[in-house]
Design a protein around this motif. Sequence first.
Motif, short mmCIF file in Angstrom:
data_model
loop_
_atom_site.label_atom_id
_atom_site.label_comp_id
_atom_site.label_asym_id
_atom_site.label_seq_id
_atom_site.Cartn_x
_atom_site.Cartn_y
_atom_site.Cartn_z
N LEU A 1 0.84 -1.20 0.00
CA LEU A 1 0.00 0.00 0.00
C LEU A 1 0.88 1.26 0.00
O LEU A 1 0.64 2.20 -0.79
N HIS B 1 -0.13 -1.33 -8.58
CA HIS B 1 -0.83 -2.10 -7.55
C HIS B 1 -0.81 -3.58 -7.91
O HIS B 1 -1.10 -3.97 -9.05
N LEU C 1 -9.28 1.01 2.68
CA LEU C 1 -8.71 -0.29 3.05
C LEU C 1 -9.77 -1.15 3.73
O LEU C 1 -10.51 -0.66 4.61
N LEU D 1 -8.00 -3.01 -1.35
CA LEU D 1 -7.85 -1.57 -1.45
C LEU D 1 -8.84 -0.96 -2.44
O LEU D 1 -9.19 -1.57 -3.46
#
Length: 473
Positions: free
Chosen positions: A273, A283, A410, A291
């Motif tokens: 993250l 990502h 999150l 996320l």
Amino acid sequence: CGWEIRDSYCFRVTRDAEIEIAEDEAEDLLREIAEQTRVRNWGADAVRLEVDAAMPAGLRQLLMRSLGLEPDDVYAHRRPMNLHDFLTLLKLDLRHLKDPPFTTRIPPEFQGDSSHVFQMLRSRDVLVHHPFDSFSNTVVKLLRTAAEDAAVVAIKIILYRTGGDSPVIEALKTAAMNGKSVTAVVELKARFDEENNIVWARQLEHAGVHVVYGVLGLKVHAKAMMIVRREEGSLRTYVHIGTGNYNQTTARIYTDFGYFTARPQVGQDIAQLFNVLTANARHVQTETVVLAPEHLGTHLLSLLNDVTEASANGKRCRISAKLNALVDPDIIRMLYRASMAGVQIRLVVRGICCLRPGIEGISDNIEVRSIVGRFLEHSRMIIIEHESERRVFLSSADWMPRNFYRRVELLFQVPDSTIADELSQVFEVYWRDTVKARILQPDGKRTRPDLSNGAPLLSAQHYFLDRIRRTTT
């Protein structure tokens, strides 16, 4: 002066506080936000007009024309306009009319000398429930310990709202001055906290902290911190994941959860993250956290869909969630589908809820409650039950499009079964509240719980306060 005052009426104007910034064009985001905040303070377009219900129609029309508003933007009230003024009454020395003071609990794992904290977290995960559990003696204590610990090499944290004279900020500055690599992801666009965030962001930079000003086009709303420590020739990561901000002031008046762990996979996922936030890294799939804006919304829909299909196949299923707001239309439609499939759904939604419970054939398996009490209910959790299987999640996100698609958020699945049990018990206490709870009806009205069946009087917040009083005496 020749004028005669014949009557007077109160009115209140709400103006647009959103700061519009072309982030991809701003050469200096910090300077641009500072300038936009200054302009906003001088006034912006009106978006709402509240008036005394007794105000004559002609005067209302005059105000509407002056402010450029339509009839739908006008709200008539038979009450004081600025309820915030009542906070002045708290300054009166009338203790018998106020909530009694309370002493927060220091969890056993954080009691005593701070030198044992990292050793303790290597052996077990820890859950804290603010404001009943101390913020200063858990989160701040861990940060201060890390700032002074020679074995700690790096600290990374996401800061959304921290408040004034923050011990979190002071600990980060101390850590940087002690030679540690300290990174703070600062969300400059936290509404009405922009000026405060600019001030302490500059303080952090001056102390040597690497400050990252959010993500282009998104608000960073996730709550996470990681501490990297050198141990026996290798690096170990300690993580805190929360539902609330790193703010000592609000930690005394908001309810929130905090989760401490040294599990390697959680550490890897939170490190990923921060790589995305600070280094523009691509990502990649994470195992213990989900996320936004990449996957959280679709993942939640998938969870709800799995429960719906299981219930349609005759399995016993239940969804329980505690949120601040429920607005997302896709989630609402999925909850209706789950209800029609026989899933029992219990929702504690403090604020706005666009779902209509109790509609025959559509949402008659859904019950929605809200709890407004001494503390602002801010914690978010989800419990998915499928026969004997149960999954418990903590999250920074409400179920709103802005949280799923326009913010970095999150969702964390609780890996410790004992803590999952504890969170489930906390939800049950909230669900049994008969004092501060209100039940949402299909027509949008809210009613008090029915006590005619002999249900005892129970305030969830008082229950948690009584519990810490028993453990601290």
